[in-house]
Each structure stands twice: as C-alpha cells, then as structure tokens.
Design an enzyme around this catalytic site. Sequence first.
Site, short mmCIF file in Angstrom:
data_model
loop_
_atom_site.label_atom_id
_atom_site.label_comp_id
_atom_site.label_asym_id
_atom_site.label_seq_id
_atom_site.Cartn_x
_atom_site.Cartn_y
_atom_site.Cartn_z
N THR A 86 -0.65 6.16 -19.72
CA THR A 86 -1.29 5.13 -18.50
C THR A 86 -1.86 4.27 -19.77
O THR A 86 -2.18 4.39 -19.98
CB THR A 86 -2.08 5.22 -17.56
OG1 THR A 86 -3.62 6.08 -17.62
CG2 THR A 86 -0.90 6.14 -16.47
N GLU A 87 -2.57 2.42 -19.07
CA GLU A 87 -3.54 1.73 -20.12
C GLU A 87 -5.14 2.44 -19.95
O GLU A 87 -5.19 2.88 -21.09
CB GLU A 87 -3.41 0.19 -19.47
CG GLU A 87 -1.92 -0.15 -19.44
CD GLU A 87 -1.29 -0.38 -18.31
OE1 GLU A 87 -0.24 -0.70 -18.43
OE2 GLU A 87 -0.71 0.58 -17.45
N ASP A 107 0.82 -1.46 -0.23
CA ASP A 107 -0.29 0.30 0.11
C ASP A 107 1.02 1.17 0.38
O ASP A 107 2.21 1.53 0.71
CB ASP A 107 -1.09 0.36 1.23
CG ASP A 107 -2.07 1.78 1.14
OD1 ASP A 107 -1.55 2.00 0.34
OD2 ASP A 107 -2.40 1.15 2.28
N ASP A 157 -8.22 5.97 -7.56
CA ASP A 157 -9.45 6.31 -7.32
C ASP A 157 -9.77 7.24 -6.62
O ASP A 157 -9.66 8.37 -5.99
CB ASP A 157 -9.17 4.92 -6.43
CG ASP A 157 -11.11 4.46 -6.20
OD1 ASP A 157 -11.56 4.86 -6.36
OD2 ASP A 157 -11.13 3.21 -5.76
#
Length: 214
Positions: free
Chosen positions: A192-193, A96, A118
Amino acid sequence: MRVRHKSWAKPYIESHPELIVTNPEEWVGKWDSRFPKQQPLNLEIGIGKGQFIIEMAKKHPEINFIGIELQESVIAVALRKLVDEQLTNVQLVETDGALVNTLFKPNEIDKMYLNFSDPWPKKRHAKRRLTSSAFLGSYKDVLKDGHQLEFKTDNRGLFEYSLISLNQFGTNFEYVSLDLHNSPEQEDNVETEYEAKFSQNGPIYKIVINFKTE
C-alpha cells in the site's frame, strides 16, 4: 488522521458512476453485473489512495476487485488512478465497510484484505478495530467457506490484539509473519502507499486466516 477536503472530489466521483458506487445497498446480490466478466470477487476494506487494489488488479486480471473507502477525498484519489489505468476489473465503493454483510450476499466474496486499518489504540475504542469480534462475524458471512482473509499492519499492539481476537473467534491461522518484508513472502507482496512510506520505520506484520466451518 484528519483528511484534507478536496473540493473536486464529489463532482469527480459523480462523473464516474461506471467505476464507483455511492449507493451500495442497491447492488446487493448484483455486484457481478458491474464487471464485464464474471470472475472470483476479492474485497479490500479501507483502500486508502488505491495503490494496493490497483496493483493487485493489474497483477490478477482473472479476478474482480471491490474496494471500500469511507473518506470521499481519499477514494477520489483512488478513482483518479483507476481512471488513468483503465482497468475493468476494479469497482470502488464509497461507504463504511465495517458491516460488509449488509453490502454482500452470504458466500459472495472469495478473499478479503484488511490493510493498515486504524489501530484505535485506546482500550475503550477496542470494538472499533476491524479485527474485533464486532466485525468478524460479518466477514465470515460474506466469505466463501474456507477462503482467506489477509491482514497487514505495522502496529504491534493491533497485531497482538488481532491474534487474540481471531483466535478467540475461532479461525484457522494459515500464515503469521512478524517481519513480512524480510521473509520469502515479500517477493509476492503488493504494498500500500502507507506500507511503502513507513516500512523502513519497523516491521510489517501479516496474518492470513480462514474461518472454521461448522
């Protein structure tokens, strides 16, 4: 978003201890020793499947990169890409990354990246957002004085929240974009993807800050 379990992930990670760390507390203050060259150290928190950090490492062999990701099945995909690329200036960490000051010494990091974190859209979850004041102090601790943190998102709410949070914490804004992909900076932008897949749905927002020195 729920991540599908990959049965091959754990044994694959265990077979590549030279590229991925699962016990980061044992490497505090010793991260340089995991690279063949001592170079500036850049950190990405939440690497997803690794496209950004791997492309950055290819583009900048003069920099060492550490990528943190909590999801085992996700970081295993990034590790597989790293093995294929045979890069020596990337190390992955399965942990984390929220409180990075427990993983690195003060002033150890030259630059940080938060890409498409997120958004935690519910108000009661605001403190979980990686640009909340709950985490900014740990970023400031590990970043060298005056060095940059870069943040990208496609979530307007998270972008606006981050502007306020960063301002209230006391940072210097070096760059703010409301539409990165239609700006001159897009020429040097490494995607990024997630960014490559969803940027056609709306603008990409970007913030670059440094923390004010006392």
